[in-house]
Structures are given as C-alpha cells and as structure tokens.
Write a protein that holds these residues in place. Structure first.
Motif, PDB file in Angstrom:
ATOM      1  N   CYS A  45       0.799  -1.342  -0.105  1.00 27.49           N
ATOM      2  CA  CYS A  45      -0.156   0.117  -0.011  1.00 27.49           C
ATOM      3  C   CYS A  45       0.731   1.309  -0.095  1.00 27.49           C
ATOM      4  N   GLU A  46       1.989   1.195  -0.179  1.00 25.53           N
ATOM      5  CA  GLU A  46       2.995   2.483  -0.290  1.00 25.53           C
ATOM      6  C   GLU A  46       2.594   3.233  -1.594  1.00 25.53           C
ATOM      7  N   LEU A  47       2.852   4.638  -1.113  1.00 25.43           N
ATOM      8  CA  LEU A  47       2.229   5.693  -2.220  1.00 25.43           C
ATOM      9  C   LEU A  47       3.107   5.665  -3.468  1.00 25.43           C
ATOM     10  N   LEU A  48       3.250   4.555  -4.192  1.00 24.71           N
ATOM     11  CA  LEU A  48       4.225   4.449  -5.429  1.00 24.71           C
ATOM     12  C   LEU A  48       3.360   3.883  -6.397  1.00 24.71           C
ATOM     13  N   PRO A  49       3.635   4.381  -7.663  1.00 24.12           N
ATOM     14  CA  PRO A  49       2.774   3.848  -8.949  1.00 24.12           C
ATOM     15  C   PRO A  49       3.336   2.476  -9.155  1.00 24.12           C
TER      16      PRO A  49
ATOM     17  N   ARG B 153      -3.579  10.884  -9.607  1.00 22.96           N
ATOM     18  CA  ARG B 153      -4.764  11.947  -9.074  1.00 22.96           C
ATOM     19  C   ARG B 153      -4.317  12.214  -7.612  1.00 22.96           C
ATOM     20  N   LYS B 154      -4.505  11.165  -6.834  1.00 26.06           N
ATOM     21  CA  LYS B 154      -4.491  11.253  -5.300  1.00 26.06           C
ATOM     22  C   LYS B 154      -3.075  11.479  -4.937  1.00 26.06           C
ATOM     23  N   ILE B 155      -1.971  10.951  -5.437  1.00 27.11           N
ATOM     24  CA  ILE B 155      -0.691  11.117  -4.992  1.00 27.11           C
ATOM     25  C   ILE B 155      -0.355  12.570  -5.406  1.00 27.11           C
ATOM     26  N   ARG B 156      -0.715  13.210  -6.548  1.00 29.71           N
ATOM     27  CA  ARG B 156      -0.201  14.486  -6.991  1.00 29.71           C
ATOM     28  C   ARG B 156      -0.975  15.620  -6.014  1.00 29.71           C
ATOM     29  N   ILE B 157      -2.286  15.278  -5.715  1.00 27.85           N
ATOM     30  CA  ILE B 157      -3.103  16.243  -5.083  1.00 27.85           C
ATOM     31  C   ILE B 157      -3.150  16.288  -3.718  1.00 27.85           C
ATOM     32  N   LEU B 158      -3.691  14.986  -3.182  1.00 31.26           N
ATOM     33  CA  LEU B 158      -3.814  15.006  -1.655  1.00 31.26           C
ATOM     34  C   LEU B 158      -2.370  14.859  -1.161  1.00 31.26           C
ATOM     35  N   ASN B 159      -1.602  13.912  -1.433  1.00 32.94           N
ATOM     36  CA  ASN B 159      -0.393  13.707  -0.826  1.00 32.94           C
ATOM     37  C   ASN B 159       0.744  14.894  -1.126  1.00 32.94           C
TER      38      ASN B 159
ATOM     39  N   HIS C 247      -0.187  17.830   0.941  1.00 34.23           N
ATOM     40  CA  HIS C 247       0.240  17.249   2.457  1.00 34.23           C
ATOM     41  C   HIS C 247       1.676  17.621   2.439  1.00 34.23           C
ATOM     42  N   THR C 248       2.603  17.156   1.724  1.00 35.62           N
ATOM     43  CA  THR C 248       4.082  17.297   1.433  1.00 35.62           C
ATOM     44  C   THR C 248       4.454  18.904   1.600  1.00 35.62           C
ATOM     45  N   TRP C 249       3.666  19.785   0.622  1.00 33.24           N
ATOM     46  CA  TRP C 249       4.179  21.031   0.610  1.00 33.24           C
ATOM     47  C   TRP C 249       3.835  21.792   1.912  1.00 33.24           C
TER      48      TRP C 249
ATOM     49  N   LYS D 221       9.305  11.136   0.176  1.00 32.50           N
ATOM     50  CA  LYS D 221       7.958  11.644  -0.391  1.00 32.50           C
ATOM     51  C   LYS D 221       8.009  12.901  -1.199  1.00 32.50           C
ATOM     52  N   PHE D 222       8.764  13.816  -1.086  1.00 31.18           N
ATOM     53  CA  PHE D 222       8.945  14.889  -2.040  1.00 31.18           C
ATOM     54  C   PHE D 222       9.332  14.388  -3.333  1.00 31.18           C
ATOM     55  N   LYS D 223      10.292  13.548  -3.522  1.00 25.40           N
ATOM     56  CA  LYS D 223      10.848  13.028  -4.672  1.00 25.40           C
ATOM     57  C   LYS D 223       9.327  12.388  -5.309  1.00 25.40           C
ATOM     58  N   SER D 224       8.828  11.459  -4.690  1.00 26.67           N
ATOM     59  CA  SER D 224       7.824  10.685  -5.303  1.00 26.67           C
ATOM     60  C   SER D 224       6.289  11.564  -5.722  1.00 26.67           C
ATOM     61  N   ARG D 225       6.264  12.517  -4.846  1.00 27.09           N
ATOM     62  CA  ARG D 225       4.636  13.280  -4.955  1.00 27.09           C
ATOM     63  C   ARG D 225       5.041  14.736  -5.785  1.00 27.09           C
ATOM     64  N   LEU D 226       6.110  15.595  -5.422  1.00 30.84           N
ATOM     65  CA  LEU D 226       6.328  16.646  -5.935  1.00 30.84           C
ATOM     66  C   LEU D 226       7.385  16.824  -7.115  1.00 30.84           C
TER      67      LEU D 226
END
Length: 441
Positions: A156-160, A262-268, A271-273, A349-354
């Motif tokens: 369930c890790e937030l990775l594609p 969509r979820k990783i870019r927007i929600l997560n 959160h990270t930003w 998290k920043f590397k994968s999300r933003l």
C-alpha cells in the motif's frame, strides 16, 4: 505473543496509524459477517507501538469523525482482529515459521516510499535488511515447504505500480542470490502481487478531543469517514480477496493509474508541500489549522490550479472539483492531522509526489514552477538549518550532516539540488530563496 489456538491469516508490515485505521476496519467488518480473519502485525522499525499493542492484547479503538453526507458523525469501534505481533529482525524465526502455514495467505504492507526501494543485500543466509529482501526470503521458505499454496501481496505504499515494483525487487533479489529458476517460475504462478491505491486521512490519536474517553486506550486511531481502496486486477478475484466483496469503499479495476496519480499529486502532494512550509516557517501544527487560514488556503489553491493540476492528463473541471473535495477533507473540524507525523521520510515523499511537478514544467516550458520549487526549498532549508526537525532515514540525515560547513546556504542548496534531484541551480532558484528569506524575517 501469539495464542497457539488462534490461526493467523494475514501478515501486516507496519504498526503505524495508517493501516490500523484503514485496513483493520475492513478486516473487522469482514470478520463480523464471515469466518474471522486474524492479523499478525510486524514491526520492522524503531518504536514501541508493538509493545504497547501487546499490553492491550492487540486491541484498540477506532474513532471515526467528520462530515458525511452533509452531517457531522462521531463513531467508535473496537478493533480486535490483530491476534499477534512480531518484531524484525529479532523474531525472524517466527516470521519464517509463518511461511510454512497454509492458512497464512496475505501479506499487506505500508513501509512508506522510503521502505519500498532496492537495496543490494549480503548473502542469502543472512537475514535481509530491506523489505523486498525479506519478502523474497520468506517466499523461498514458502516455496520449499508449501509449493502448492498461493500467496497474495498487497503493498500500500504510495508509489505507482507498487505491486509490480515489489515483484520486480523480489525477482531481482532471487537472481542476485542465485536462487533456482524454479523459484522465480513459482512466483509467477503462485504469488499474486496486486497494485494498490489507498486513500484515507488517518491523523492518529485524537489528542485534541479531550471529551472522548475510550477506556484509557492510548492507541486509539482517529480516521475520517472517507475511505477508498482501488486494487488493480483484470478479474474480480474474490477468491483471492474475499474481504473486498460487497464493500462499497473498495474498487477493483483493470487500471488504477489514474486513481493513483490524481491522489498522490493532489492529496499527498499538498500534504508534503504544506508540511515543508509550515515546519520551516513555524506556522501551524496541523493541516486543519493551515487550511483554516484564508491566505494559506489560497496559496494551496494557487499551487493546485497553476502547477499541479496542469500536469494531470484528466478532465480539468473534474480534477478541480476533486481538489476542492480534498481541501474540504483537510478542513475536517474533528481532525488534528499533525505536520510532525506527515514529515516522516519527507525527503523520499517529495521525490515521488512533487518532484514530477517540477520536471513536468521544466520539460514543457523550461520554467521552474515557483510554488512547488519553494516547497522543495522549504524542505531542504529545514534539513540544512534545522536538523533537529528531520524525521528521516539515517542515510539522509548523514548526507545533510556531511555537507561542507564552510559553504554558504546557497552553495549547499545548489549541491543538494544537483546531487539528489538532478536540478541545475540558476538565478530563478536564487530568487526563490530570497522570497523565502523575506518570509522568514
């Protein structure tokens, strides 16, 4: 400890709030209507959550609070589906024992983006340090003892493509260790790696709700009403995933990349930003406080509309509507989602999300997206100037501690951007630093 008369069906990597607030309620619901499924929870990081759970017989309360269908709700539920727990590497013998038990069919994990990575391991006979290495060793024991048994893995890790990624690492470990080809073929036939996208805000203990009395349970997990799980599969596969049937919060789809992206870019991503900005500038402690500030909420909206949403290949109006629903979830009046908790492993998290946001704009316009870039610099400045606030892997802490003392802040930032993000420092980044410094005065 485990009750020898209670069979274990699921191994869960992760003792943290998220799976205890997301997965356990699903199993609890299934077990109420069907033959119970029991979980062994596995702790593989530093901490004392496992010890605390054991003192409570692995039971705790779930506190659900928020807005659902326009109404405020507050519900409590006792979670009893965890029946045992082990700590790795100490309990590795017990871990491998489970591989020889046919009733153990599922392995679910949330080791974060920092944990689902490739790591070259030593000899096969030595207990692996990485999550994927340990899964490979466990599956090999399974292969030798129960070659006819199927195993289902649900990372369930937030990775594609997290399921495919874990399988890739497991097969790579098998090759690295020189394990028989029959083992790799068996993995392809008997081991099912599903791609997953999970979505629920789980802030943890409801410390801001003094009126809630739950028998002194210090492991109570607070969750929002919203819960969504997308599993990628070409077929329903209810025989492999019986607990997903008739659950309205779970979707099985032939493709979940759109849900995930969509979820990783927007929600997560938000959160990270927000975490990076709030921690560096000492603004607020929680997400709801941040979003409750009108000016800061507008900053997040600008970040979404101007920099994040343009990178997504979906209908613009639908994506904007989804982003506003996320902001409403952030503003949940019952939630105290702490930036301290979100900041764990913030670097990866920043590397994968933003980071993909920055790369998209550089590739399409040649311009640095100012707001996302500022978020990255908030993070890096925290790691450089405020190391006591770092909650990250030891190798990341070490990297920043070894940056040359005599270098200026801009020289350090330039070096980190180049070495860690493959980004070239220029006057645009200098301008962003100056803006941050003016904010910090």
């Amino acid at each position: 400890m485990e009750n020898p008369n209670t069979p274990i069906h699921i191994l869960q990597f992760g003792t943290g709030n998220f799976l205890r607030g997301f997965f356990e309620p699903i199993i609890q619901r299934y077990s109420y209507y069907n033959k119970p499924l029991n979980i062994c929870i596995i702790q593989s990081t530093n901490g004392n959550t496992l010890e605390k759970l054991e003192r409570q017989n692995f039971q705790y309360f779930l506190y659900e609070a928020g807005i659902k269908n326009g109404e405020k709700i507050q519900n409590t539920q006792k979670i009893t589906c965890i029946q045992s727990g082990i700590s790795l590497p100490v309990d590795q013998d017990k871990f491998f024992e489970f591989a020889g038990k046919p009733e153990v069919k599922w392995i679910i994990s949330n080791v974060t983006e920092a944990g689902l990575v490739w790591k070259t391991e030593d000899k096969f006979e030595q207990f692996a340090e990485s999550f994927a290495g340990r899964i490979c060793q466990w599956l090999y024991v399974r292969f030798t003892k129960l070659p006819d048994s199927e195993t289902i893995l649900l990372p369930c890790e937030l990775l594609p493509k997290n399921g495919f990624l874990l399988k890739e690492f497991v097969l790579k470990h098998a090759d690295h260790w020189g394990l028989p080809n029959d083992f790799s073929e068996w993995i392809n036939q008997k081991v099912h790696f599903f791609n997953n996208l999970v979505d629920r805000i789980v802030p943890g203990y409801p410390s801001n709700l003094d009126s809630i009395q739950l028998d002194g349970d210090q492991l109570t997990v607070q969750v929002e009403p919203y819960s969504f799980w997308a599993i990628e599969s070409q077929k329903p596969n209810f025989h492999l995933l019986p607990f997903v049937e008739n659950n309205p919060g779970i979707t099985i789809a032939s493709e979940i990349d759109s849900f995930s992206l969509r979820k990783i870019r927007i929600l997560n991503g938000c959160h990270t930003w927000m975490t990076a900005k709030s921690i560096y500038l000492n603004l607020h402690d929680t997400v709801s406080e941040f979003i409750g500030n009108t000016n800061l909420r507008m900053e997040v909206i600008d970040l979404l509309d101007q920099e994040i949403i343009p990178t997504l290949p979906f209908d613009k109006e639908e994506t904007i509507a989804y982003s506003r629903e996320i902001l409403d979830r952030f503003a949940n009046p019952f939630m105290a989602h702490k930036f301290y908790d979100i900041s764990l492993n913030a670097f990866s998290k920043f590397k994968s999300r933003l980071l993909p946001i920055i790369e998209f704009h550089l590739n399409h316009s040649g311009l640095i997206p100012q707001k996302t870039a500022k978020g990255l610099l908030y993070l890096l400045l925290t790691y450089i100037e405020k190391p006591e606030k770092i909650r990250d892997q030891e190798d990341i802490k070490s990297y920043f501690s070894l940056l040359p003392i005599g270098n200026s802040i801009q020289e350090k930032l330039s070096r980190v951007l180049s070495e860690q993000f493959n980004i070239t420092w220029d006057k645009t980044w200098e301008k962003v630093v100056e803006e941050i410094q003016s904010e910090n005065n």
